[in-house]
Design a protein around this motif. Sequence first.
Motif, short mmCIF file in Angstrom:
data_model
loop_
_atom_site.label_atom_id
_atom_site.label_comp_id
_atom_site.label_asym_id
_atom_site.label_seq_id
_atom_site.Cartn_x
_atom_site.Cartn_y
_atom_site.Cartn_z
N PRO A 1 13.42 37.26 -11.56
CA PRO A 1 13.19 38.57 -10.96
C PRO A 1 11.88 38.69 -10.18
O PRO A 1 11.74 39.60 -9.34
N ASP A 2 10.92 37.83 -10.46
CA ASP A 2 9.66 37.87 -9.71
C ASP A 2 9.89 37.24 -8.34
O ASP A 2 10.05 36.03 -8.22
N ARG A 3 9.88 38.08 -7.31
CA ARG A 3 10.29 37.65 -5.96
C ARG A 3 9.15 37.03 -5.16
O ARG A 3 9.38 36.26 -4.23
N TRP A 4 7.89 37.37 -5.48
CA TRP A 4 6.77 36.95 -4.66
C TRP A 4 6.08 35.71 -5.23
O TRP A 4 5.97 35.55 -6.44
N VAL A 5 5.59 34.85 -4.33
CA VAL A 5 4.89 33.64 -4.74
C VAL A 5 3.68 34.00 -5.60
O VAL A 5 3.38 33.34 -6.61
N GLU A 6 2.97 35.07 -5.22
CA GLU A 6 1.78 35.49 -5.96
C GLU A 6 2.14 35.88 -7.39
O GLU A 6 1.39 35.62 -8.33
N GLU A 7 3.29 36.52 -7.58
CA GLU A 7 3.72 36.89 -8.92
C GLU A 7 3.94 35.66 -9.78
O GLU A 7 3.54 35.60 -10.95
N ARG A 8 4.59 34.67 -9.23
CA ARG A 8 4.89 33.46 -9.99
C ARG A 8 3.62 32.66 -10.26
O ARG A 8 3.47 32.05 -11.32
N ARG A 9 2.69 32.66 -9.28
CA ARG A 9 1.44 31.92 -9.46
C ARG A 9 0.61 32.53 -10.57
O ARG A 9 0.03 31.82 -11.40
N ARG A 10 0.57 33.86 -10.61
CA ARG A 10 -0.27 34.56 -11.58
C ARG A 10 0.46 34.85 -12.89
O ARG A 10 -0.17 35.24 -13.87
N GLY A 11 1.78 34.69 -12.88
CA GLY A 11 2.54 35.05 -14.07
C GLY A 11 2.47 36.54 -14.35
O GLY A 11 2.48 36.98 -15.51
N LEU A 12 2.42 37.35 -13.28
CA LEU A 12 2.23 38.79 -13.40
C LEU A 12 3.17 39.50 -12.44
O LEU A 12 3.12 39.27 -11.23
N THR A 13 4.03 40.36 -12.95
CA THR A 13 4.92 41.13 -12.09
C THR A 13 4.12 42.22 -11.39
O THR A 13 3.42 43.01 -12.03
N ILE A 14 4.23 42.24 -10.06
CA ILE A 14 3.49 43.20 -9.24
C ILE A 14 4.42 44.27 -8.68
O ILE A 14 4.10 45.45 -8.65
N ASP A 15 5.59 43.83 -8.21
CA ASP A 15 6.54 44.74 -7.58
C ASP A 15 7.86 44.69 -8.35
O ASP A 15 8.01 43.95 -9.33
N LEU A 16 8.83 45.44 -7.88
CA LEU A 16 10.13 45.49 -8.53
C LEU A 16 10.89 44.18 -8.35
O LEU A 16 10.82 43.55 -7.29
N GLY A 17 11.59 43.78 -9.40
CA GLY A 17 12.45 42.61 -9.34
C GLY A 17 13.89 43.00 -9.64
O GLY A 17 14.14 44.02 -10.30
N PHE A 18 14.83 42.18 -9.20
CA PHE A 18 16.25 42.53 -9.33
C PHE A 18 17.06 41.31 -9.76
O PHE A 18 16.83 40.20 -9.29
N ALA A 19 18.01 41.54 -10.66
CA ALA A 19 18.87 40.46 -11.16
C ALA A 19 20.16 41.09 -11.66
O ALA A 19 20.27 42.31 -11.79
N TRP A 20 21.14 40.27 -11.97
CA TRP A 20 22.43 40.78 -12.45
C TRP A 20 23.14 39.73 -13.29
O TRP A 20 22.84 38.55 -13.23
N THR A 21 24.10 40.22 -14.09
CA THR A 21 24.85 39.33 -14.97
C THR A 21 26.14 40.03 -15.37
O THR A 21 26.40 41.16 -14.99
N ALA A 22 26.95 39.33 -16.18
CA ALA A 22 28.14 39.92 -16.79
C ALA A 22 27.96 39.92 -18.30
O ALA A 22 27.49 38.94 -18.88
N LEU A 23 28.32 41.02 -18.94
CA LEU A 23 28.21 41.15 -20.39
C LEU A 23 29.48 40.62 -21.07
O LEU A 23 30.46 40.32 -20.40
N PRO A 24 29.46 40.48 -22.41
CA PRO A 24 30.64 39.95 -23.11
C PRO A 24 31.93 40.70 -22.80
O PRO A 24 33.01 40.11 -22.80
N SER A 25 31.84 41.98 -22.48
CA SER A 25 33.03 42.77 -22.17
C SER A 25 33.58 42.46 -20.79
O SER A 25 34.68 42.89 -20.44
#
Length: 393
Positions: free
Chosen positions: A26-50
Amino acid sequence: MHVVATAGHVDHGKSTLVRSLTGIEPDRWVEERRRGLTIDLGFAWTALPSGRELAFVDVPGHERFLGNMLAGLGPVPVVCFVIAADEGWSAQSDDHRDAVAALGIEHGLIVITKADRAPDRVDAVRDQARRNLAGTGLADAPVVAVSAVTGAGLDELRTGLDAVLDDLPEPDQKARVRIWIDRAFSIVGAGTVVTGTVPAGTVRVGDELELLGARGARRVTVRGLQRHGVAEEAVGPVSRVAVNLRGVAVEEIHRGDALLTPGQWPATGVVDVRVSRADDDAVLPEWLTVHAGTVAVPARVRPFGDDHARLTLARALPLAAGDPLVLRDPGAKRIVGGARVLDADPPTLRRRGDGGRRASALAGRGTEGDLLAEVARRGAVRRERLDDLGFGD
């Protein structure tokens, strides 16, 4: 389809949790991944058991990015409130709890992360969470302890999410559309794309929508739609959607702008609200930052007693009776409370005594007649809808 936001103190494992559940970073920015700190909104998705599809909006936990957190939490009806077992309830846990309370969020789970680091503290942290969330809609939310390292508890969490989503009210697919924009970017060969959450209504390719921003309103056309990276002809609630727009340059769109059903969302710069304070001693300053959806605007406060006020916004917004607002003190950089819009088209106060009469009307004790009937008469919202929202008591 459903959308869930994260909440919780910085470094308590929100992004790691989303990554473990979805396989998406979900961390979209290089700076977020470098620092290990979420700065802005991230987005992801999945399917649940149902088999139910679920999208996540991951928010930053650091106090410097409180505005970004509110933009992520504002349009979303369900939250995963995250607390690390090894640190317990922390400073920004308070801020995020106050945001949940201000927005009136009543559906979600409490997730105790990093359970492998401090297994003997899980019960104590669960008790902390119960005490601190007692005054919110998450007071009785299920609690799940997980470890992203070992995978323990993740299956239980997926099942718990399914159970929470089972209790959500069915969204209205025919309602008017209001998408608060959280991102705007350009794609070669496609042009301007915006993203946001569809809470109600349905968006279709070819639709003409109204784009409302700081510079006013304009008409745009839906050139294309994507949900979870897949092209769609129509997207209904509740969904994360990417909208390819014709008729506007990306530089003209900003977070906090809104895509609307044309002619169905009158913009207002003045609203009368019912106020709830983050704590009993909280004093509303004369100027606040008001958060609605993904937008943040300065507003001047005119109190009507302890529980009601008039907010004069720095720009017109597409608000209606029943909308929740978060009230933030920009000087103290903290959430001082929340508000619920009672009237998005309030009367002008000109004569001496108008303020007192309006205060009495908002408190339900005045001589101006039934405020709720008046709001409904103006078409801000149906009377029966007001009753559903709890304003008919």
